[in-house]
Design a protein around this motif. Structure first.
Motif, PDB file in Angstrom:
ATOM      1  N   GLU B  39       0.817  -1.222   0.000  1.00 29.10           N
ATOM      2  CA  GLU B  39       0.000   0.000   0.000  1.00 29.10           C
ATOM      3  C   GLU B  39       0.847   1.267   0.000  1.00 29.10           C
ATOM      4  O   GLU B  39       0.312   2.376  -0.014  1.00 29.10           O
ATOM      5  CB  GLU B  39      -0.904   0.022   1.251  1.00 29.10           C
ATOM      6  CG  GLU B  39      -1.909  -1.099   1.298  1.00 29.10           C
ATOM      7  CD  GLU B  39      -2.644  -1.124   2.638  1.00 29.10           C
ATOM      8  OE1 GLU B  39      -2.636  -0.103   3.356  1.00 29.10           O
ATOM      9  OE2 GLU B  39      -3.206  -2.173   2.969  1.00 29.10           O
ATOM     10  N   LEU B  40       2.155   1.084   0.043  1.00 28.82           N
ATOM     11  CA  LEU B  40       3.024   2.240   0.270  1.00 28.82           C
ATOM     12  C   LEU B  40       2.925   3.289  -0.843  1.00 28.82           C
ATOM     13  O   LEU B  40       2.781   4.482  -0.565  1.00 28.82           O
ATOM     14  CB  LEU B  40       4.476   1.761   0.443  1.00 28.82           C
ATOM     15  CG  LEU B  40       5.487   2.826   0.845  1.00 28.82           C
ATOM     16  CD1 LEU B  40       5.079   3.509   2.145  1.00 28.82           C
ATOM     17  CD2 LEU B  40       6.874   2.205   1.008  1.00 28.82           C
ATOM     18  N   LYS B  43      -0.245   5.274  -0.520  1.00 31.73           N
ATOM     19  CA  LYS B  43      -0.253   6.150   0.664  1.00 31.73           C
ATOM     20  C   LYS B  43       0.722   7.318   0.501  1.00 31.73           C
ATOM     21  O   LYS B  43       0.476   8.415   1.010  1.00 31.73           O
ATOM     22  CB  LYS B  43       0.100   5.341   1.926  1.00 31.73           C
ATOM     23  CG  LYS B  43      -0.977   4.362   2.331  1.00 31.73           C
ATOM     24  CD  LYS B  43      -2.246   5.094   2.752  1.00 31.73           C
ATOM     25  CE  LYS B  43      -3.333   4.130   3.182  1.00 31.73           C
ATOM     26  NZ  LYS B  43      -4.609   4.821   3.465  1.00 31.73           N
ATOM     27  N   VAL B  44       1.816   7.071  -0.187  1.00 29.18           N
ATOM     28  CA  VAL B  44       2.769   8.163  -0.432  1.00 29.18           C
ATOM     29  C   VAL B  44       2.086   9.264  -1.238  1.00 29.18           C
ATOM     30  O   VAL B  44       2.220  10.457  -0.935  1.00 29.18           O
ATOM     31  CB  VAL B  44       4.019   7.630  -1.178  1.00 29.18           C
ATOM     32  CG1 VAL B  44       4.836   8.780  -1.766  1.00 29.18           C
ATOM     33  CG2 VAL B  44       4.893   6.811  -0.238  1.00 29.18           C
ATOM     34  N   GLN B  45       1.302   8.850  -2.226  1.00 29.69           N
ATOM     35  CA  GLN B  45       0.613   9.835  -3.062  1.00 29.69           C
ATOM     36  C   GLN B  45      -0.519  10.532  -2.299  1.00 29.69           C
ATOM     37  O   GLN B  45      -0.763  11.714  -2.473  1.00 29.69           O
ATOM     38  CB  GLN B  45       0.056   9.153  -4.316  1.00 29.69           C
ATOM     39  CG  GLN B  45       1.165   8.651  -5.230  1.00 29.69           C
ATOM     40  CD  GLN B  45       0.618   7.894  -6.432  1.00 29.69           C
ATOM     41  OE1 GLN B  45       0.129   8.490  -7.385  1.00 29.69           O
ATOM     42  NE2 GLN B  45       0.716   6.579  -6.382  1.00 29.69           N
ATOM     43  N   GLU B  46      -1.206   9.769  -1.449  1.00 31.09           N
ATOM     44  CA  GLU B  46      -2.327  10.339  -0.681  1.00 31.09           C
ATOM     45  C   GLU B  46      -1.856  11.275   0.426  1.00 31.09           C
ATOM     46  O   GLU B  46      -2.375  12.379   0.589  1.00 31.09           O
ATOM     47  CB  GLU B  46      -3.129   9.220  -0.002  1.00 31.09           C
ATOM     48  CG  GLU B  46      -4.156   8.555  -0.870  1.00 31.09           C
ATOM     49  CD  GLU B  46      -4.818   7.403  -0.115  1.00 31.09           C
ATOM     50  OE1 GLU B  46      -4.827   7.420   1.133  1.00 31.09           O
ATOM     51  OE2 GLU B  46      -5.288   6.479  -0.785  1.00 31.09           O
ATOM     52  N   LEU B  47      -0.882  10.802   1.209  1.00 25.96           N
ATOM     53  CA  LEU B  47      -0.508  11.503   2.438  1.00 25.96           C
ATOM     54  C   LEU B  47       0.620  12.506   2.254  1.00 25.96           C
ATOM     55  O   LEU B  47       0.772  13.425   3.069  1.00 25.96           O
ATOM     56  CB  LEU B  47      -0.103  10.483   3.521  1.00 25.96           C
ATOM     57  CG  LEU B  47      -1.167   9.435   3.891  1.00 25.96           C
ATOM     58  CD1 LEU B  47      -0.590   8.378   4.815  1.00 25.96           C
ATOM     59  CD2 LEU B  47      -2.365  10.115   4.549  1.00 25.96           C
ATOM     60  N   ARG B  48       1.413  12.316   1.205  1.00 22.73           N
ATOM     61  CA  ARG B  48       2.570  13.188   0.963  1.00 22.73           C
ATOM     62  C   ARG B  48       3.392  13.404   2.251  1.00 22.73           C
ATOM     63  O   ARG B  48       3.546  14.538   2.736  1.00 22.73           O
ATOM     64  CB  ARG B  48       2.116  14.548   0.423  1.00 22.73           C
ATOM     65  CG  ARG B  48       1.370  14.473  -0.899  1.00 22.73           C
ATOM     66  CD  ARG B  48       2.296  13.961  -2.005  1.00 22.73           C
ATOM     67  NE  ARG B  48       1.636  13.977  -3.298  1.00 22.73           N
ATOM     68  CZ  ARG B  48       1.777  14.947  -4.191  1.00 22.73           C
ATOM     69  NH1 ARG B  48       2.550  15.972  -3.932  1.00 22.73           N
ATOM     70  NH2 ARG B  48       1.150  14.874  -5.341  1.00 22.73           N
ATOM     71  N   PRO B  49       3.910  12.338   2.828  1.00 25.99           N
ATOM     72  CA  PRO B  49       4.666  12.476   4.084  1.00 25.99           C
ATOM     73  C   PRO B  49       5.981  13.229   3.870  1.00 25.99           C
ATOM     74  O   PRO B  49       6.503  13.282   2.753  1.00 25.99           O
ATOM     75  CB  PRO B  49       4.945  11.019   4.475  1.00 25.99           C
ATOM     76  CG  PRO B  49       4.937  10.293   3.174  1.00 25.99           C
ATOM     77  CD  PRO B  49       3.914  10.965   2.327  1.00 25.99           C
TER      78      PRO B  49
END
Lengths: 220, 111
Positions: B39-40, B43-49
């Motif tokens: 899922e990484l 999630k990287v695209q969604e959350l922009r950590p």
């Protein structure tokens, strides 16, 4: 209080695991190590009830530590913790005396539960499962010993040819690299096949990799 | 901070669990999320950590994250760190050194 030794070559993971385990009321990590030699030093001196051991320590056999834990701490138990999903490492760990084998896909809570059960003397696997793993471990160990013996029978030049084979060179390339004739290369290869009990270049290279004569870095 | 600070997506679940728990204990001010490796990218695209910690750097991580740490490449005890496109390797990286990368990002952001 259960006294633990943690051995794992991945530093930040090991530190985090130690941190987490030390938060548990009845556990205390009294020793940790990231290499085989460091682990051997602490095994001799640290008072431990359980050793949680990574089986692959930067290419070194963490498996050997299981026996050493038992020698220096007859009342302690060893549990293997591995990222390897192969049945072989599990079998060899149990054969070496580990009371359990945990995969790194497990949770911290499962590790804590396993530690408590192992120290309490509860079996972590059925006698039948343990016996099957020991027998399988025996087969792997026998195969490993025979493989290493076969590789030791190779002459220095045959070892050079085997390393050259791993880089994908053909006979001409090997001859040029080693300053010998192609006919001599062919003779060496025939002897390598005979000594290793294989019948192709690929099989010879795989045999050498399987028995740790060649590493991935040696391959093309 | 309201956004995800650190997103941990190493492929080994135990690594994700202990690293994220330790980070939370040592830096309770940070928002730290842990997700399975599959899922990484999403999630990287969604959350922009601010910082991604993973086992393997994908194209999505490289494209969407300005800072990432690849832990234990090819099983070696090291961390490959990339901050604003500049890469370096930390051999035998400790937890404090990993958190140091986060402090580096915070320091850059505040200056």
């Amino acid at each position: 209080m259960i006294r633990l030794m943690i051995v794992d070559d991945h530093t930040s993971f090991r530190e985090s695991l130690v941190f987490m385990l030390n938060l548990v009321d009845d556990l205390i990590v009294v020793a940790q190590a990231g290499t085989l030699s460091m682990a051997r030093d602490v095994i001799r001196t640290a008072p431990i009830d359980l050793a949680l051991l990574d089986l692959d320590l930067a290419g070194e056999r963490g498996l050997d530590l299981i026996h050493e834990v038992r020698v220096h701490h007859p009342n302690a138990v060893a549990v293997a913790l591995t990222g390897n999903v192969g049945a072989k490492s599990r079998a060899l760990a149990v054969r070496a005396g580990a009371v359990g084998v945990l995969h790194k896909s497990t949770s911290i809570q499962d590790i804590v539960t396993t530690i408590r059960r192992a120290v309490a003397g509860e079996p972590l696997m059925s006698p039948r499962e343990a016996a099957e793993l020991v027998l399988e471990g025996n087969r792997h160990e026998k195969s490993d010993v025979e493989g290493r013996q076969a590789l030791r029978q190779l002459s220095g030049r045959e070892q050079d040819v085997l390393r050259a084979l791993a880089t994908g060179l053909d006979n001409q390339g090997i001859a040029q690299r080693l300053f010998i004739s192609q006919e001599t290369v062919r003779s060496h290869i025939v002897r390598i096949y005979k000594k290793l009990g294989v019948d192709s270049r690929l099989q010879a290279v795989l045999f050498a990799v399987r028995h740790q004569f060649l590493s991935e870095d040696d391959l093309l | 901070m309201s956004r995800t600070d650190v997103l941990i997506g190493h492929h080994l679940p135990l690594y994700r669990e202990v690293l994220s728990s330790t980070f939370r204990s040592m830096r309770p001010d940070l928002l730290i999320c842990s997700v399975p490796e599959v899922e990484l990218d999403q999630k990287v695209q969604e959350l922009r950590p601010l910082l991604v910690i993973c086992g393997m750097v994908t194209t999505v991580i490289a494209d969407y994250s300005s800072a990432w740490i690849a832990l234990y490449p090819e099983d070696r005890d090291e961390a490959l760190v990339s901050v604003a496109g500049k890469r370096r390797t930390i051999p035998h990286a400790s937890v404090l050194e990993l958190l140091g990368v986060m402090e580096e990002l915070e320091s850059t952001a505040s200056s």
